[in-house]
Write a protein that holds these residues in place. Structure first.
Motif, PDB file in Angstrom:
ATOM      1  N   LEU A 180      -3.302   4.984  16.314  1.00  0.00           N
ATOM      2  CA  LEU A 180      -3.147   5.734  17.554  1.00  0.00           C
ATOM      3  C   LEU A 180      -2.541   4.833  18.620  1.00  0.00           C
ATOM      4  CD1 LEU A 180      -6.598   7.580  17.730  1.00  0.00           C
ATOM      5  CD2 LEU A 180      -4.378   8.676  17.360  1.00  0.00           C
ATOM      6  N   ALA A 181      -1.592   5.374  19.378  1.00  0.00           N
ATOM      7  CA  ALA A 181      -1.072   4.663  20.536  1.00  0.00           C
ATOM      8  C   ALA A 181      -2.191   4.538  21.569  1.00  0.00           C
ATOM      9  CB  ALA A 181       0.118   5.410  21.126  1.00  0.00           C
ATOM     10  N   PRO A 182      -2.160   3.507  22.431  1.00  0.00           N
ATOM     11  CA  PRO A 182      -3.262   3.278  23.374  1.00  0.00           C
ATOM     12  C   PRO A 182      -3.641   4.508  24.191  1.00  0.00           C
ATOM     13  CG  PRO A 182      -1.755   1.417  23.406  1.00  0.00           C
ATOM     14  CD  PRO A 182      -1.118   2.462  22.536  1.00  0.00           C
ATOM     15  N   GLU A 183      -2.668   5.232  24.705  1.00  0.00           N
ATOM     16  CA  GLU A 183      -2.984   6.403  25.526  1.00  0.00           C
ATOM     17  C   GLU A 183      -3.605   7.525  24.708  1.00  0.00           C
ATOM     18  OE1 GLU A 183       1.633   6.249  25.179  1.00  0.00           O
ATOM     19  OE2 GLU A 183      -0.093   4.881  25.049  1.00  0.00           O
ATOM     20  N   ASP A 184      -3.213   7.644  23.433  1.00  0.00           N
ATOM     21  CA  ASP A 184      -3.801   8.671  22.569  1.00  0.00           C
ATOM     22  C   ASP A 184      -5.209   8.271  22.119  1.00  0.00           C
ATOM     23  OD1 ASP A 184      -1.524  10.325  22.676  1.00  0.00           O
ATOM     24  OD2 ASP A 184      -0.549   9.120  21.130  1.00  0.00           O
ATOM     25  N   LEU A 185      -5.425   6.979  21.903  1.00  0.00           N
ATOM     26  CA  LEU A 185      -6.760   6.498  21.578  1.00  0.00           C
ATOM     27  C   LEU A 185      -7.726   6.810  22.713  1.00  0.00           C
ATOM     28  CD1 LEU A 185      -8.609   4.873  19.660  1.00  0.00           C
ATOM     29  CD2 LEU A 185      -7.827   2.800  20.837  1.00  0.00           C
TER      30      LEU A 185
END
Length: 598
Positions: A413-418
Motif C-alpha cells: 500500500l502507498a503511504p496515503e492508502d495505508l
C-alpha cells in the motif's frame, strides 16, 4: 471379625450423594449462563436438552471472553448446548450421548483459513512438488526423472518453484529443461500460481514463438533475441494451460477430498475458497449431499462468461455458502506481475500488470453489488490496491463499510492508502506467511521507500481495519500454526530461530488468533453464528495439545491437532486416538477417523 457390608458402603454412598448434589447445584448455576436464550425459550419447564456429543478437555478457550473458561462442552446437532465443567456437563447426558475425552487438551473455536484454493491444493498433493529445489538444475533433474517413467507425449505437471530461493534469483529459461525432457510437454507452475515454466514441446504445441504477442493482462518473457524463455506470466499462462487435458469428475472429487483430509488434519474447520468455478461448486454440493464432505466452505465464485448466477441464499450456519465473487486487479510480486505506481527497483523497465482493466473491474464490482454478492478482489501492488479502493468507494459510497467488500492479499500500500484503508471498512484478507516468504527479497524488488506499506497487517489492525488471516494454500503451507507463528514473530517458520523480518508488524498472540477465527467469520457475514465457544453457536472446534495463547512462540510450530469438530461432527482425529466413552460408559478405542466419520 468381618464387618457387615453395609457398615462399609454407607459412608461411601453418602460421599457419592454429596458429590452428585454438589454437581447438580454447580450445573444449575453454570447451565443458566451457558445455554443460549433460544434454547431456554424452547424448553418445557424442567426439560433438559440431551447432548449428542460431550467433549472433555483441559480448558475451553473463547477468544472474545477469554476469562470464561470451562473444561467440558455439550453439543446437540450442529450447535453448542453448554460450556461448563465435568460435573455440570453430565446434566446433558442421555442414553445415546457419546463422551469423548482429550486429557490435557485445549479446545478453541474452529480455526479458519480466509484465503485458499481447494482444487489447487488437491492437485498439488499429487503433482510434482518443486518447492524444495536448490536451483534450476535440481528442477530439471526432478522433471527428467519423472518423465522417464511416463509415456512419451504425456504431460508433466508440477508446482512450487521459486527463483527467489535460488542462488542467482533469476527467472529460469527452458533450454536445459527442453534438452533433458524433449518428448513430454512440461508445465511447471511458480509458487504463487501467477507464472509458469514451459518446455519447448509445450511451447510448440501452443504455437508460441518470437512473433507471438503478449496477451492482454499477460506477459511472455523473452531473451535478448526476442525468443520466449518459457516463462509465461499471468494471463499468458493460459496459452499453454488450456492444452492440458481436462480433469475428469472423478479426479476432481479425489483432489477435493484429498484437500479436505489435509486441511481437517491441520485443525481447520472452514476455508474461504478464493475462486470456485461451476464444476467445483457442483462437485462440492454433490459430495456434501452424499455425506462425504465435512469441511466448511465459504466460496468466492469465478465469474462465468454469461454473468453471475442468482445469489446463494444459504444461511450463515450452512456448511457450504457461495455468496462472494473473486476478481483480479493484478498479478504477483514474485513474478513482477504486481501493478506498482512506480517501476520495480530491480527491473526499472516494468511496473507490473493490470490483469483486469480498471473500467472492466469497476463494471464487475457493480454487477456483484447488483446481484448481492460480496466482491473479493486480488490486489498486491500499490497501484492495484489504489484502483480497487477507488472502485469500492465509487460503487458503494457511504455504504462501503456495511457491504464489507474485501481485498485479497493487500501486500503493498502507498503511504496515503495505508493511512486511509482502515476508515473505509474494507476487509483486509491477508496471509502472514507471505511476509515471511517474500521479505528476504521484497526490499530489493520494491526499494526501501515502499517497504513500510508492504505486508503491514499489524499497522492495519492497530488502526481498526477488519483483518482476516489465511495462507493462500497451496502457495504457502496450509498450517494455521505456521501462520500464527509468522504473524506473531515475522520469522519464517522454516527458520524459526532466525531474525524477525518485520518486527514492527508482529501481532499480539490473541490478535493473531482472532484474525484466524473472528476475522474470517466477520469477513463472511457469519460472526453471529461462528467464532465463539458458547451456547447457541455452531460447534466448530479445533482441539489441540497446547494452549495457543500462552505457549512460547516456537512451540506453536509443534502443535498437535487432537480433533477437528465441524458443525458438531467429529470430522477428524489422528489414527489410533485415545479412549472414547461409549453411551454405556465403557471405554473403547477409536480407530482412524477421517472426513465423514462420526
Amino acid at each position: 471379625m468381618t464387618r457387615p457390608a453395609t457398615s462399609r458402603t454407607v459412608p461411601s454412598l453418602l460421599v457419592l450423594l454429596a458429590v452428585l448434589l454438589a454437581g447438580a447445584l454447580a450445573c444449575d448455576s453454570l447451565y443458566e449462563g451457558s445455554v443460549d436464550d433460544d434454547v431456554l425459550r424452547k424448553m418445557e419447564p424442567g426439560q433438559v436438552p440431551t447432548a449428542d456429543l460431550i467433549l472433555l478437555v483441559e480448558r475451553v478457550h473463547d477468544l472474545v471472553e477469554p476469562e470464561r473458561g470451562g473444561n467440558a462442552i455439550a453439543i446437540q446437532g450442529d450447535r453448542i448446548l453448554a460450556v461448563t465443567d465435568r460435573v455440570g456437563v453430565l446434566r446433558f447426558r442421555g442414553a445415546a450421548t457419546r463422551i469423548r475425552e482429550y486429557p490435557g487438551a485445549h479446545a478453541f473455536p474452529g480455526l479458519v483459513d480466509a484465503h485458499g484454493h481447494l482444487l489447487g491444493l488437491g492437485a498439488s498433493l499429487e503433482e510434482l512438488a518443486l518447492g524444495d529445489l536448490r536451483d534450476l538444475h535440481d528442477l530439471v533433474a526432478r522433471v527428467a526423472a519423472t518423465a522417464a517413467s511416463r509415456p512419451k507425449g504425456s504431460w508433466i505437471l508440477g508446482r512450487g518453484w521459486d527463483q527467489n530461493r535460488w542462488p542467482d534469483k533469476a527467472m529460469p529459461d527452458h533450454h536445459e529443461l527442453s534438452l533433458a525432457v524433449p518428448d513430454h510437454p512440461v508445465l511447471l507452475t511458480r509458487v504463487d500460481g501467477h507464472a509458469v515454466l514451459a518446455n519447448a514441446k509445450a511451447l510448440a504445441l501452443a504455437g508460441i514463438d518470437a512473433r507471438t504477442p503478449d496477451p492482454d493482462g499477460g506477459r511472455i518473457l523473452r531473451d535478448g533475441a526476442g525468443e520466449p524463455t518459457g516463462v509465461l506470466v499471468d494471463y499468458a499462462t493460459s496459452l499453454v494451460a488450456r492444452l492440458v487435458p481436462p480433469t475428469g469428475l472423478e479426479r476432481v472429487d479425489a483432489r477435493l477430498l484429498a484437500a479436505q483430509e489435509h486441511l481437517l488434519s491441520l485443525g481447520l474447520t472452514r476455508v474461504h475458497d478464493a475462486g470456485i468455478g461451476p464444476i467445483v461448486r457442483r462437485r462440492l454440493e454433490a459430495l456434501r449431499d452424499a455425506g462425504a464432505w465435512t469441511l466448511g466452505v465459504y466460496g468466492m465464485l469465478t465469474p462465468p462468461a454469461g454473468g453471475l448466477p442468482d445469489l446463494d441464499e444459504s444461511p450463515p450456519e450452512a456448511l457450504l455458502r457461495f455468496r462472494a465473487v473473486k476478481l483480479y486487479a493484478d498479478g504477483a510480486l514474485g513474478s513482477r506481475g504486481a501493478a506498482l505506481l512506480a517501476p520495480y527497483a530491480d527491473e526499472p523497465g516494468t511496473s507490473g500488470l493490470l490483469v483486469t482493466p480498471p473500467e472492466e473491474l469497476l463494471a464487475r464490482i457493480r454487477e456483484a453489488r447488483a446481484k448481492g454478492y460480496q466482491p473479493c478482489v486480488h490486489a498486491i501492488g500499490d497501484r492495484a490496491n489504489r484502483i480497487v479502493l477507488e472502485a469500492y468507494r465509487e460503487v458503494y459510497g457511504a455504504g462501503l463499510a456495511k457491504a464489507r467488500p474485501r481485498i485479497e492479499h493487500v501486500q503493498v500500500l502507498a503511504p496515503e492508502d495505508l493511512e486511509a484503508f482502515p476508515a473505509t471498512g474494507v476487509v483486509a484478507s491477508m496471509q502472514p506467511t507471505h511476509l515471511t516468504s517474500d521479505m528476504p527479497w521484497a526490499p530489493a524488488r520494491l526499494g526501501p521507500a515502499r517497504i513500510a506499506g508492504a505486508y503491514a497487517f499489524r499497522t492495519l489492525a492497530d488502526a481498526g481495519a477488519p483483518l482476516a488471516f489465511g495462507s493462500d494454500f497451496p502457495v504457502e503451507p496450509a498450517s494455521p500454526f505456521e501462520g500464527l507463528f509468522a504473524a506473531v514473530t515475522t520469522v519464517p517458520p522454516r527458520d524459526p530461530r532466525g531474525a524477525p523480518l518485520r518486527p514492527d508488524q508482529r501481532m499480539p498472540r490473541l490478535g493473531a488468533l482472532r484474525a484466524f477465527v473472528l476475522g474470517p467469520a466477520f469477513a463472511a457475514f457469519e460472526e453471529d453464528v461462528r467464532g465463539r465457544v458458547r451456547g447457541g453457536w455452531v460447534a466448530d472446534l479445533t482441539i489441540v495439545d497446547r494452549d495457543l495463547v500462552t505457549v512460547p512462540d516456537e512451540a506453536l510450530l509443534g502443535t498437535l491437532v487432537l480433533a477437528t469438530v465441524v458443525a458438531g461432527r467429529l470430522a477428524w482425529e489422528p489414527a489410533g486416538a485415545g479412549g472414547v466413552l461409549s453411551p454405556a460408559g465403557t471405554a473403547t478405542r477409536s480407530g482412524p477417523r477421517g472426513p465423514g466419520s462420526g
